[in-house]
Enzyme design. Structure first.
Site, mmCIF file in Angstrom:
data_model
loop_
_atom_site.group_PDB
_atom_site.id
_atom_site.type_symbol
_atom_site.label_atom_id
_atom_site.label_comp_id
_atom_site.label_asym_id
_atom_site.label_seq_id
_atom_site.Cartn_x
_atom_site.Cartn_y
_atom_site.Cartn_z
ATOM 1 N N ASN A 1 2.194 -5.189 -3.101
ATOM 2 C CA ASN A 1 0.783 -5.501 -2.818
ATOM 3 C C ASN A 1 -0.016 -4.223 -2.573
ATOM 4 O OD1 ASN A 1 -1.138 -7.699 -2.176
ATOM 5 N ND2 ASN A 1 -1.091 -6.914 -0.070
ATOM 6 N N HIS B 1 -10.383 -6.541 -2.026
ATOM 7 C CA HIS B 1 -11.515 -6.445 -1.099
ATOM 8 C C HIS B 1 -12.618 -5.750 -1.910
ATOM 9 C CE1 HIS B 1 -9.010 -7.740 2.187
ATOM 10 N NE2 HIS B 1 -8.108 -6.840 1.852
ATOM 11 N N GLU C 1 -5.941 -11.068 -1.149
ATOM 12 C CA GLU C 1 -6.826 -10.831 0.012
ATOM 13 C C GLU C 1 -8.294 -10.813 -0.401
ATOM 14 O OE1 GLU C 1 -5.511 -7.352 2.228
ATOM 15 O OE2 GLU C 1 -3.401 -7.814 1.882
ATOM 16 N N ASP D 1 -12.080 -10.908 -0.829
ATOM 17 C CA ASP D 1 -13.382 -11.084 -0.190
ATOM 18 C C ASP D 1 -14.389 -10.229 -0.949
ATOM 19 O OD1 ASP D 1 -12.739 -8.527 0.945
ATOM 20 O OD2 ASP D 1 -12.263 -9.421 2.891
ATOM 21 N N GLU E 1 0.792 -1.245 0.000
ATOM 22 C CA GLU E 1 0.000 0.000 0.000
ATOM 23 C C GLU E 1 0.823 1.292 0.000
ATOM 24 O OE1 GLU E 1 -2.895 -0.331 3.157
ATOM 25 O OE2 GLU E 1 -3.555 -2.304 2.501
HETATM 26 O O1 9MR Z 1 -7.377 -8.429 8.524
HETATM 27 C C1 9MR Z 1 -6.551 -7.469 9.165
HETATM 28 C C2 9MR Z 1 -7.241 -6.979 10.427
HETATM 29 O O2 9MR Z 1 -7.353 -8.019 11.370
HETATM 30 C C3 9MR Z 1 -6.460 -5.817 10.990
HETATM 31 O O3 9MR Z 1 -7.169 -5.265 12.072
HETATM 32 C C4 9MR Z 1 -6.256 -4.779 9.909
HETATM 33 C C5 9MR Z 1 -5.529 -3.563 10.410
HETATM 34 O O4 9MR Z 1 -5.599 -2.534 9.506
HETATM 35 O O5 9MR Z 1 -5.534 -5.348 8.849
HETATM 36 C C6 9MR Z 1 -6.287 -6.325 8.210
HETATM 37 O O6 9MR Z 1 -5.628 -6.798 7.075
HETATM 38 C C7 9MR Z 1 -5.295 -5.844 6.077
HETATM 39 C C8 9MR Z 1 -4.037 -6.318 5.390
HETATM 40 O O7 9MR Z 1 -3.022 -6.480 6.335
HETATM 41 C C9 9MR Z 1 -3.601 -5.360 4.317
HETATM 42 N N1 9MR Z 1 -4.641 -5.129 3.366
HETATM 43 C C10 9MR Z 1 -5.916 -4.744 3.941
HETATM 44 C C11 9MR Z 1 -6.358 -5.749 4.988
HETATM 45 C C12 9MR Z 1 -7.721 -5.370 5.517
HETATM 46 O O8 9MR Z 1 -7.648 -4.155 6.208
#
Ligand code: 9MR
Length: 360
Positions: free
Chosen positions: A188, A224, A253, A255, A142
Site C-alpha cells: 500500500n 488522498h 484510502e 478522499d 509506504e
Molecule cells: O487517519 C490516520 C490518522 O488518524 C493518523 O493520525 C495518521 C498518522 O499519521 O494516520 C492516518 O492514516 C494514514 C494511514 O494510516 C496511512 N496512509 C495515510 C493516512 C493518512 O495520513
C-alpha cells in the site's frame, strides 16, 4: 431540508467491495462501537471497514512480546456481527508515532530484528485468521521514497534495523502468506497514482517479487487526492501498470480535498463549501470511480474504501492545520458534519451505475 443523494446503499450498486475507514478508541467521539450515527451510516452503505489507527503496530504490540488485542477484537467482532469484512491496516509502517519503541531502539543484530518483525506479523495475522473476516492486509505501507528516481525509503526503522536493507519488505510478505494462505496481501502506498517515478519503482519491485515468488496479491492505492490532481489519465495509467502485472488494485484510502495546499495556494483557496464546490467534487468522485472500473477488470478489483465517514472527522483537517490557517476547509468525504449525504455520494454512485459524470 438536508440534501439527499438518493442512494439507498452504496455497496448494493456493485459487486466489488465498498469500504470505509472508521475510528475507535483512537478518536472516542467518533468511535464506531459507540457512536450511533457512525454505525448507521456505515451499516447502510459499506461492507468492509478499515481501522483508521487501532490495528497499527504499536496498538497491537507496544512492548515486545505483549500483544494487546482487546480494542481490535471488539472492532473485528462488531464487523463480523454486521456481515462486514475488515481490511487489516497495517502490519509494517515506518511512520514514527506508531512504531513500537523496542523496534526503534533495536540494538541487536539485523537477523534478530527480522525475526522480531516476523513474530509481529505472524502473531497478528494468526490471531485474526481465527476470526475469519479479515479479508486482506496492508502488509507493508509506504516503503518507497518520493524522490526522483524513487528508491526504497531509507528514513525507516525497518530499513535501518534490517541492516540498511529493504529485505524486510519481502520477509514481511512471506511471513504474512505463511500465516494466511487465502488472505489477500497488499503493498500500500500514496502518490503511486501520479504515474510518476514512484510508480516506476513500485512496478520494478513487483516485477522483482514475482520473479522470485515473493507472495504479493495486490497494490493498494491510497488516493488522498485533490480536485484537479492527479489527472484521471495518470490515475488510469498507473493502475493499468499494476493490472498488467496480474495483481489486484484496491483504492484503500480515498478522499478528495476541495483545497490543495500545494498547488497555487493560497490564491486558489476555496473558503466555503459552496454548491459549486460540492458539485465539482461530485464529478471528481464519479470520474475516479469510473477510471477504476474502466481500468481494472472485475477479477482484479480489490474494491474501493473511503478514508472516513464524515467531513467532521477527516484526518486532513489535522494534517493541513497550518497550511489551511487552522481552518477546516478540506471537506473531502461523502457525508457532511451532520451525517447528511453530500453530492460526492451521488457522484460515487453515478459511476457505479454507469451514469455520466457531471457537475450538475
Ligand atoms: O487517519 C490516520 C490518522 O488518524 C493518523 O493520525 C495518521 C498518522 O499519521 O494516520 C492516518 O492514516 C494514514 C494511514 O494510516 C496511512 N496512509 C495515510 C493516512 C493518512 O495520513
Amino acid at each position: 431540508s438536508a440534501y439527499s443523494a438518493n442512494v439507498n446503499s452504496l455497496r448494493e450498486l456493485t459487486d466489488f467491495t465498498i469500504g470505509v475507514a472508521v475510528s475507535n478508541s483512537d478518536s472516542p467521539t467518533y468511535n464506531i462501537l459507540s457512536n450511533a450515527s457512525e454505525k448507521a451510516v456505515v451499516e447502510k452503505h459499506f461492507e468492509q471497514m478499515t481501522a483508521g489507527n487501532i490495528m497499527k503496530m504499536r496498538y497491537l504490540q507496544n512492548v515486545q512480546g505483549t500483544f494487546t488485542f482487546t480494542n481490535a477484537d471488539a472492532f473485528v467482532d462488531y464487523a463480523k456481527s454486521k456481515n462486514m469484512t475488515v481490511h487489516g491496516h497495517a502490519l509494517v509502517w515506518h511512520s514514527d508515532y506508531q512504531v513500537p519503541d523496542f523496534m526503534k531502539t533495536w540494538s541487536g543484530s539485523s537477523a534478530d530484528f527480522i525475526t522480531a518483525l516476523k513474530t509481529h506479523i505472524t502473531t497478528i495475522v494468526d490471531h485474526f485468521e481465527e476470526k475469519g473476516n479479515v479479508a486482506s492486509w496492508d502488509v507493508v505501507n509506504e516503503a518507497l521514497s518520493d524522490t526522483n528516481p524513487s528508491t526504497f525509503r531509507t528514513d525507516s526503522t525497518f530499513y535501518e534495523k534490517s541492516g540498511n536493507s529493504a529485505i524486510y519488505i519481502e520477509e514481511a510478505f512471506k511471513a504474512a502468506r505463511a500465516a494466511a494462505p487465502q488472505t489477500t496481501l497488499y503493498y500500500n502506498d500514496y502518490n503511486i497514482d501520479q504515474n510518476n517515478p514512484k510508480t516506476t519503482k513500485l512496478i520494478e519491485m513487483i516485477t522483482d517479487f514475482q520473479a522470485r515468488s515473493i507472495p504479493v496479491d495486490g497494490v493498494g492505492f491510497q488516493m488522498h487526492v485533490f480536485m484537479d490532481y492527479p489527472s484521471i489519465a495518470n490515475i488510469s495509467a498507473a493502475m493499468k501498470k499494476v493490472v498488467d502485472k496480474g495483481l489486484k488494485v484496491k483504492i484503500t484510502e480515498l478522499d478528495v480535498s476541495v483545497n490543495n495546499p500545494y498547488g497555487g495556494w493560497p490564491a486558489n483557496k476555496v473558503a466555503s463549501f459552496t454548491q459549486a464546490a460540492a458539485l465539482a467534487q461530485k464529478k471528481r468522485y464519479c470520474e475516479i470511480v469510473k477510471a477504476y472500473i474502466d481500468t481494472v477488470p472485475a477479477p482484479q478489483r480489490g474494491g474501493i474504501s473511503v478514508w472516513g465517514t464524515t467531513d467532521a472527522n477527516t484526518w486532513l483537517d489535522g494534517l493541513y492545520k497550518t497550511e489551511f490557517n487552522n481552518e477546516k476547509i478540506s471537506w473531502p468525504l461523502l457525508f457532511d458534519n451532520n451525517y447528511n449525504d453530500k453530492p460526492a455520494l451521488r457522484g460515487f454512485a453515478d459511476a457505479l451505475q454507469g451514469i455520466t459524470c457531471t457537475n450538475l
